[in-house]
Design a protein around this motif. Structure first.
Motif, PDB file in Angstrom:
ATOM      1  N   ILE A   1      43.294  34.030  41.041  1.00  0.00           N
ATOM      2  CA  ILE A   1      43.433  35.232  40.187  1.00  0.00           C
ATOM      3  C   ILE A   1      44.051  34.949  38.848  1.00  0.00           C
ATOM      4  O   ILE A   1      44.880  33.941  38.499  1.00  0.00           O
TER       5      ILE A   1
ATOM      6  N   THR B   1      34.942  35.585  38.045  1.00  0.00           N
ATOM      7  CA  THR B   1      35.883  36.319  37.330  1.00  0.00           C
ATOM      8  C   THR B   1      37.298  35.777  37.070  1.00  0.00           C
ATOM      9  O   THR B   1      37.522  34.909  37.779  1.00  0.00           O
TER      10      THR B   1
ATOM     11  N   GLN C   1      36.277  43.549  38.933  1.00  0.00           N
ATOM     12  CA  GLN C   1      37.524  43.295  39.432  1.00  0.00           C
ATOM     13  C   GLN C   1      37.707  42.437  40.719  1.00  0.00           C
ATOM     14  O   GLN C   1      38.993  41.641  40.537  1.00  0.00           O
ATOM     15  N   VAL C   2      36.816  41.971  41.383  1.00  0.00           N
ATOM     16  CA  VAL C   2      36.825  40.868  42.564  1.00  0.00           C
ATOM     17  C   VAL C   2      35.436  40.488  42.461  1.00  0.00           C
ATOM     18  O   VAL C   2      34.483  41.252  42.649  1.00  0.00           O
ATOM     19  N   LYS C   3      35.339  38.968  42.770  1.00  0.00           N
ATOM     20  CA  LYS C   3      34.295  38.344  42.744  1.00  0.00           C
ATOM     21  C   LYS C   3      34.078  37.544  44.002  1.00  0.00           C
ATOM     22  O   LYS C   3      35.050  36.531  43.816  1.00  0.00           O
TER      23      LYS C   3
ATOM     24  N   THR D   1      37.449  35.239  43.288  1.00  0.00           N
ATOM     25  CA  THR D   1      38.368  35.404  42.078  1.00  0.00           C
ATOM     26  C   THR D   1      38.545  37.000  41.641  1.00  0.00           C
ATOM     27  O   THR D   1      37.614  37.862  42.039  1.00  0.00           O
ATOM     28  N   SER D   2      39.586  36.945  40.894  1.00  0.00           N
ATOM     29  CA  SER D   2      39.859  38.120  40.564  1.00  0.00           C
ATOM     30  C   SER D   2      40.491  38.009  39.030  1.00  0.00           C
ATOM     31  O   SER D   2      40.928  37.126  38.754  1.00  0.00           O
ATOM     32  N   ARG D   3      40.660  39.310  38.257  1.00  0.00           N
ATOM     33  CA  ARG D   3      41.003  39.301  36.921  1.00  0.00           C
ATOM     34  C   ARG D   3      42.378  39.327  36.658  1.00  0.00           C
ATOM     35  O   ARG D   3      42.828  38.551  35.697  1.00  0.00           O
TER      36      ARG D   3
ATOM     37  N   ASP E   1      44.379  44.242  39.525  1.00  0.00           N
ATOM     38  CA  ASP E   1      43.334  43.931  40.750  1.00  0.00           C
ATOM     39  C   ASP E   1      43.756  43.338  42.025  1.00  0.00           C
ATOM     40  O   ASP E   1      43.277  43.124  43.080  1.00  0.00           O
TER      41      ASP E   1
ATOM     42  N   PHE F   1      41.792  42.174  45.485  1.00  0.00           N
ATOM     43  CA  PHE F   1      41.853  40.782  45.468  1.00  0.00           C
ATOM     44  C   PHE F   1      42.277  40.485  46.946  1.00  0.00           C
ATOM     45  O   PHE F   1      41.587  39.433  47.492  1.00  0.00           O
TER      46      PHE F   1
ATOM     47  N   THR G   1      40.008  41.231  49.730  1.00  0.00           N
ATOM     48  CA  THR G   1      38.638  40.573  49.706  1.00  0.00           C
ATOM     49  C   THR G   1      38.964  39.157  50.420  1.00  0.00           C
ATOM     50  O   THR G   1      38.367  38.683  51.252  1.00  0.00           O
TER      51      THR G   1
END
Length: 184
Positions: free
Chosen positions: A105, A124, A144-146, A157-159, A163, A167, A170
């Motif tokens: 993150i 991200t 927001q999350v990938k 991943t997250s920003r 988020d 995160f 997920t």
């Protein structure tokens, strides 16, 4: 499942450590704080010192194969310190080589860039890492999350701290599915 939370001795964004940690423990996982030296780590609330946490295992004395997954919390200084530690970088790379899931993150993607594991992946991060990720061969998206499953493992991943809810949900779903597939 045992989940490694890798941080430098100082500079981790506290909420990016504690919220995923709590989510993992609440889901029945064993969270383990791993750092580059024994003792305690100093967390931060943005630029202000926050709490300290005891290190449970030290990079170089533990290995990726003793964990089912890896969480990389952010904070600006945390990944910058980690990427300068060869053992920490190798520890991260081992999760990818062994096909174990990884979640990162905010600024934590800097450690992924240093481990040379973003090439061909979509991820991200905090927006200022966009160029670093692209230069390392990854594709940066503002989401927001990938979840990226390019390669032998899944990467979540997250920003940013805003988020964290998405995160945590997920990465726990991905880690559970990957753990079941690996028999962990």
């Amino acid at each position: 499942m045992r989940i490694a939370f890798l941080t430098a001795p100082e500079g981790v964004e506290q909420v990016e450590l504690t919220e995923p940690w709590k989510a993992a423990v609440d889901a029945g996982h064993e969270a383990v704080l791993v750092s580059t030296r024994p003792g305690t780590i100093q967390a931060f609330d943005h630029l202000d010192k926050a709490d300290t946490f005891p290190v449970q295992e030290v990079v170089g004395e533990t290995s990726a194969d003793s964990f089912g997954g890896l969480v990389l919390p952010g904070g600006v200084a945390n990944p910058d310190f980690l990427r300068m530690d060869a053992k920490a970088v190798a520890f991260v790379r081992d999760f990818f080589e062994q096909g174990r899931p990884v979640a990162a993150i905010c600024h934590a993607s800097w450690t992924l860039v240093e481990a040379d594991v973003v090439r061909g992946r979509v991820l991200t991060s905090w927006p200022s890492l966009r160029t670093d990720i692209r230069n390392a061969g990854g594709t940066w998206v503002d989401e927001q999350v990938k979840v990226c499953d390019h390669g032998p493992n899944k990467l979540v991943t997250s920003r940013k701290p805003d988020d964290l809810k998405a995160f945590c949900e997920t990465f726990l779903d991905v880690f559970a599915a990957e753990g079941a597939a690996q028999g962990v």
